[in-house]
Structure formats: structure tokens, C-alpha cells
Design an enzyme around this catalytic site. Structure first.
Site, PDB file in Angstrom:
ATOM      1  N   LYS A  49      -4.107  -2.297  10.331  1.00  0.00           N
ATOM      2  CA  LYS A  49      -4.442  -2.356   8.914  1.00  0.00           C
ATOM      3  C   LYS A  49      -4.665  -3.791   8.440  1.00  0.00           C
ATOM      4  CE  LYS A  49      -3.308   2.041   7.732  1.00  0.00           C
ATOM      5  NZ  LYS A  49      -4.102   2.955   6.928  1.00  0.00           N
ATOM      6  N   GLU A  93      -9.170   4.485  -1.688  1.00  0.00           N
ATOM      7  CA  GLU A  93      -7.993   4.292  -2.533  1.00  0.00           C
ATOM      8  C   GLU A  93      -8.402   3.627  -3.831  1.00  0.00           C
ATOM      9  OE1 GLU A  93      -4.607   2.411  -0.736  1.00  0.00           O
ATOM     10  OE2 GLU A  93      -5.043   3.208   1.269  1.00  0.00           O
ATOM     11  N   ASP A 153       0.835  -1.192   0.000  1.00  0.00           N
ATOM     12  CA  ASP A 153       0.000   0.000   0.000  1.00  0.00           C
ATOM     13  C   ASP A 153       0.875   1.248   0.000  1.00  0.00           C
ATOM     14  OD1 ASP A 153      -2.369   1.406  -0.016  1.00  0.00           O
ATOM     15  OD2 ASP A 153      -2.608   1.363   2.158  1.00  0.00           O
ATOM     16  N   ASP A 171      -8.846   0.555   2.369  1.00  0.00           N
ATOM     17  CA  ASP A 171      -7.840   0.163   3.363  1.00  0.00           C
ATOM     18  C   ASP A 171      -8.416   0.488   4.747  1.00  0.00           C
ATOM     19  OD1 ASP A 171      -5.553  -0.307   4.839  1.00  0.00           O
ATOM     20  OD2 ASP A 171      -4.618   1.597   4.310  1.00  0.00           O
ATOM     21  N   GLU A 223      -9.567  12.388   8.530  1.00  0.00           N
ATOM     22  CA  GLU A 223      -9.381  13.720   7.953  1.00  0.00           C
ATOM     23  C   GLU A 223     -10.684  14.497   7.923  1.00  0.00           C
ATOM     24  OE1 GLU A 223      -7.060  13.222   4.071  1.00  0.00           O
ATOM     25  OE2 GLU A 223      -7.479  11.203   4.744  1.00  0.00           O
ATOM     26  N   HIS A 278      -3.855  13.786   1.215  1.00  0.00           N
ATOM     27  CA  HIS A 278      -4.075  12.929   2.387  1.00  0.00           C
ATOM     28  C   HIS A 278      -2.854  12.981   3.303  1.00  0.00           C
ATOM     29  CE1 HIS A 278      -4.762   9.417   4.916  1.00  0.00           C
ATOM     30  NE2 HIS A 278      -3.631   8.897   4.486  1.00  0.00           N
ATOM     31  N   THR A 308      -8.784  -5.654   4.074  1.00  0.00           N
ATOM     32  CA  THR A 308      -8.698  -4.714   2.955  1.00  0.00           C
ATOM     33  C   THR A 308      -9.739  -5.176   1.949  1.00  0.00           C
ATOM     34  OG1 THR A 308      -6.317  -4.438   3.290  1.00  0.00           O
ATOM     35  CG2 THR A 308      -7.193  -3.762   1.150  1.00  0.00           C
ATOM     36  N   GLU A 366     -10.280   4.074   4.202  1.00  0.00           N
ATOM     37  CA  GLU A 366      -9.415   4.922   3.380  1.00  0.00           C
ATOM     38  C   GLU A 366      -9.800   4.693   1.926  1.00  0.00           C
ATOM     39  OE1 GLU A 366      -5.237   4.355   4.336  1.00  0.00           O
ATOM     40  OE2 GLU A 366      -5.412   5.773   6.002  1.00  0.00           O
ATOM     41  N   GLN A 404      -3.643   2.051  15.535  1.00  0.00           N
ATOM     42  CA  GLN A 404      -2.560   2.546  14.676  1.00  0.00           C
ATOM     43  C   GLN A 404      -1.685   3.573  15.401  1.00  0.00           C
ATOM     44  OE1 GLN A 404      -3.994   4.392  11.058  1.00  0.00           O
ATOM     45  NE2 GLN A 404      -1.956   4.877  10.305  1.00  0.00           N
ATOM     46  N   THR A 451      -4.508   6.688   0.248  1.00  0.00           N
ATOM     47  CA  THR A 451      -5.763   7.440   0.313  1.00  0.00           C
ATOM     48  C   THR A 451      -5.722   8.624  -0.640  1.00  0.00           C
ATOM     49  OG1 THR A 451      -5.809   6.850   2.627  1.00  0.00           O
ATOM     50  CG2 THR A 451      -7.373   8.513   1.919  1.00  0.00           C
ATOM     51  N   ARG A 457      -7.759   3.501  13.813  1.00  0.00           N
ATOM     52  CA  ARG A 457      -6.899   4.655  14.106  1.00  0.00           C
ATOM     53  C   ARG A 457      -6.307   4.646  15.503  1.00  0.00           C
ATOM     54  NH1 ARG A 457      -5.662   5.937   9.134  1.00  0.00           N
ATOM     55  NH2 ARG A 457      -7.453   6.592   7.898  1.00  0.00           N
TER      56      ARG A 457
HETATM   57 CA    CA Z   1      -3.709   3.286   3.085  1.00  0.00          CA
END
Ligand code: CA
Length: 443
Positions: A268, A216, A141, A248, A389, A148, A272, A214, A255, A375, A252
Site C-alpha cells: 500500500k 475511497e 486508512d 488507495d 472484488e 467491501h 496513494t 481502491e 499484500q 473502499t 494484491r
Molecule cells: Ca484502503
């Protein structure tokens, strides 16, 4: 210099299919698209390769078995249960297949075998089970969306929002291939360590409290490369078989606590999602655009990442959309709500640059490997493409039409990605959708 696929008769906007619903202008899968996927039906659950046309799937395994129009190598690859072998044949063979399939489905091919055997070869999409398009051996990824990187960086590292290496290195990490799933199923909320709430206190353990998506795009490798043999930038576009939507999913809180110093891991690797249909590099030819123009003062990429044709044509104009539906909304039969839109043209690095960079150290990419772009946020607040975001890390929740609010995703929430390409003078095509519904953690 790099060669991209070129326009041919398969892009002719005047072409129509005898599959009537494929000719509706708002439909994602007109005869100019012909995306590839893997499907099964109630009558025959064996996974097999198909192409989406309007609201139907054409069984390419059966069609090629009886068709003398298919090359022997294509016939062989179409007997498989995934697209890896077909992608390994390379773009020229895939273009050949695209022409054959377009001719079969054309309104003018009144005597062709598909029409004669339509009930055998065409199944309504609603009666199909869709599988992962390839057996994904490897998934990486990238972090190529500069808007982003800036927006997420400003929330996570206000003192240094955009890392110093960003404009030199297409940054990426190795994702987890085993948990890549086709986007129409459940995504289970992960358990994990959540960060301490005060300095000197221990982390807590439990269900993720800041579950996010996310937005993508993903792309799949064609032939790939041998270990030790890099793919030069000038050849990299020829190694990309096709594109899909990619979510993705990101935890958070987990993470934030786990990612220093080696990057994301369990936050993560739990899931996916990819859309079931792969829109081929050929289908996207009319929607190629220049790479994002670098503002004055930004460095020119190093030579191994620079190709004039890639700069001129290496970007993609795909309008992206994210919709949210909650359990309460579905209970009241309310439609999904569009929370944001963005566009693939905002990527700072092109897919070809990602391939060239990935292999420059000799790392081998395999047919069917999956690469995420990172992202894809845009420059405006309405184009910030993750909850992190979009809600400023939860400070400004999204307000839904029924009054519900979301800072992050709750159990029962369903996220849908859509992607669509349109340009004056060409038939609009779409990616279908990539969907995931959050289910509670299993404790
Ligand atoms: Ca990502």
C-alpha cells in the site's frame, strides 16, 4: 449533541457567477461549491491557494492581498503554500471565507475587484499545475465500507469474511504520508515479494502482477487535537475541513503474502492518490444523509462512537464513478470506460466516528492530516469498488468495449475517479477527478 454546518445563502441554487462556465449545470464547480486547492501557473509556478470556479481557478493569495473583505487571520493563512493553516482556523473561519469568495464571484458583484482584475486573478484550469492540497503529516486508512469488507473478506478469508470486531471497532491502519500524491500523475508499478505458488516453495521477486485500485473518499482534519486530549464524537464533525476522492493503490499479490499478522505494508505504501480539490464540509451540507442504517441484530455503537445527530446527518450522498482507459483505447481516441459506480452513503462508520475513534486513545491529529474512509463498495455486483472484488480476484475479467480484458491493471492503464452530489432543489456539485496512470516498474 453534534453540530453540523448549516445551510446559508452560499447554497442558494439561484446564485450565478460572472464566470460563465461555472453556471453550466453539468459543471463540477458552480458558485455553490468553491473547493479549495493549491496551484501554480506557467507564468508563476509558486504554489498558492486557489478556489475552482467553473473552468477557472481564482488566486486567493492575490485576491486576499488586496481585499479588505478578508479577515486578518484568513489573509495570513492564504499566503501559505498549502491549506494546513487555513484548515487549522476551523470551520467558522472557513465559512466566513466561503461567504466572502461567493460574494466576490457572484454575477451581481459587478464592481468587485475580481471582475476588474479578472485576467490577473483567474487562470483557466488547463493552464494550472495542481499540487497536493495540504502538507500531509499523517495519513490513516479506515475500512469503513462494510460491503467491501464482506466482499474482499469472502475472497481472502472465505471461512470468516467479516471479522468479529467489525461492527464494534472502526478498523484502520496507519498509511504512509510521504507517498500521498495529487491525482493526475504517474503511478509506478511496485516491485516486491509475490506469494509462493505451491506450499513449501519460496516466494518470487519482481513487479507486482495484481495491481489494483481502491475507490475511497479522503477527508482532511481542521484544528486537530493535542496529545492526550481526545475529540468527543459530539465535536468530531466540526474537526473535518473537507473531502476529496482517494485512490488507495494496492498490490494484491504482495499484500496477500506480507499482511499476516501486522497488516499491509509495502503493498500500500508505494502510492496513494487524492483529487486536487478539497470540497469543504460547508459545500456538502445539502448532501448530508443519515448514517447507514444498521440491520436488526447489529450492535449499537459504544457510547464514545454514538451521537444521535451524527446518526441522523453523518452520512454523505456522493455518487462515485470509476473509469478505465487503456493505452490501446487512447491510441484509437476512444473515451474512458465506466467500469463501476458506487456511493459514499454505503459507509458503515461515519467520518465523525472515525475521528472520535482515532483520538479516543489520546492520539493527536494535526491540521491537514489525511484520513481515508476505506473502499466504498455497494450492495450490488456493479458497485464492487476494486478490481479484486469486481473480477472475483481475477476470475471474471472486465471486458472493455474494444475487446480488451482486465483482471488487474496493466502498464499504461489509467484509472479516473469522479464524484458528484445532486439533490432536488440544490445546485449539483462535483469533486473533479482523481487520476493515475500505471507506468512500468523501474528495475
Ligand atoms: Ca484502503
Amino acid at each position: 449533541m453534534m453540530e453540523f454546518p448549516t445551510l446559508d445563502e452560499t447554497h442558494d441554487p439561484a446564485r450565478r457567477s460572472f464566470v460563465e462556465d461555472a453556471n453550466r449545470p453539468d459543471n463540477d464547480f458552480p458558485i455553490q461549491n468553491l473547493p479549495l486547492g493549491v496551484f501554480g501557473t506557467r507564468a508563476d509556478s509558486t504554489p498558492r491557494i486557489g478556489v475552482a470556479i467553473g473552468g477557472h481557478v481564482l488566486d486567493l493569495k492575490k485576491a486576499s492581498g488586496a481585499g479588505e473583505r478578508f479577515t486578518e487571520q484568513a489573509r495570513g493563512a492564504l499566503q501559505k503554500t498549502s491549506l494546513n493553516s487555513l484548515f487549522a482556523l476551523g470551520l467558522a473561519a472557513m465559512r466566513d471565507l466561503r461567504r466572502t469568495v461567493a460574494d466576490m464571484l457572484d454575477q451581481g458583484s459587478s464592481s468587485n475587484q475580481v471582475r476588474r482584475h479578472a485576467s490577473d486573478l483567474l487562470t483557466p484550469l488547463g493552464a494550472c499545475t495542481l499540487h497536493l492540497p495540504t502538507k500531509v503529516s499523517n495519513y490513516s486508512d479506515f475500512y469503513a465500507g462494510i460491503y467491501h469488507a464482506r466482499a474482499a473478506g469472502a475472497l481472502l478469508r472465505p471461512e470468516d469474511p467479516l471479522p468479529e470486531n467489525y461492527k464494534w471497532v472502526p478498523i484502520a491502519y496507519h498509511g504512509r504520508a510521504s507517498s500521498v500524491q495529487v491525482g493526475h500523475g504517474a503511478v509506478q508499478r511496485p516491485l516486491g515479494q509475490r506469494p509462493p505458488t505451491a506450499a513449501g516453495t519460496p516466494p518470487s521477486f519482481g513487479p507486482c502482477e495484481r495491481l489494483d485500485f481502491e475507490l475511497e473518499m479522503g477527508f482532511y482534519l481542521g484544528g486537530g487535537n493535542r496529545l492526550g486530549k481526545l475529540i468527543p464524537i459530539a465535536e468530531a464533525a466540526q474537526e473535518i475541513a473537507g473531502f476529496s476522492l482517494l485512490n488507495d493503490w494496492s498490490a494484491r499479490d504482495i499484500q496477500r503474502w506480507e499482511m499476516y499478522p501486522l497488516g499491509p505494508f509495502l503493498s500500500k505504501s508505494f502510492a496513494t492518490s487524492v483529487s486536487p480539490w478539497v470540497v469543504t464540509a460547508d459545500a456538502l451540507v445539502p448532501f448530508r444523509v443519515a448514517a447507514l442504517s444498521r440491520p436488526d441484530g447489529d450492535p449499537r455503537p459504544l457510547d464514545y462512537l454514538y451521537d444521535a445527530a451524527d446518526q441522523a446527518n453523518g452520512g454523505l450522498d456522493v455518487r462515485l464513478q470509476v473509469l478505465l482507459s487503456t493505452e490501446k483505447m487512447r491510441g484509437a481516441k476512444e473515451p474512458s470506460f465506466e467500469i463501476l459506480t458506487s456511493n459514499a452513503k454505503y459507509l458503515y462508520w461515519t467520518p465523525a466516528q472515525m475521528v472520535a475513534h482515532h483520538t479516543v486513545n489520546g492520539c493527536n491529529l494535526l491540521p491537514g492530516d489525511l484520513i481515508g474512509t476505506g473502499t466504498i463498495s455497494g450492495p450490488s455486483p456493479a458497485e464492487l469498488s476494486s478490481m479484486l472484488e469486481f473480477t472475483s480476484a481475477g476470475a471474471k475479467p472486465v471486458v472493455l468495449p474494444n475487446g480488451e480484458q482486465r483482471s488487474f491493471l496493466q502498464d499504461g492503464d489509467e484509472i479516473t475517479f469522479r464524484g458528484r452530489c445532486s439533490r432536488q432543489g440544490y445546485a449539483a456539485i462535483g469533486f473533479g477527478s482523481c487520476i493515475g496512470r500505471i507506468t512500468a516498474s523501474e528495475i
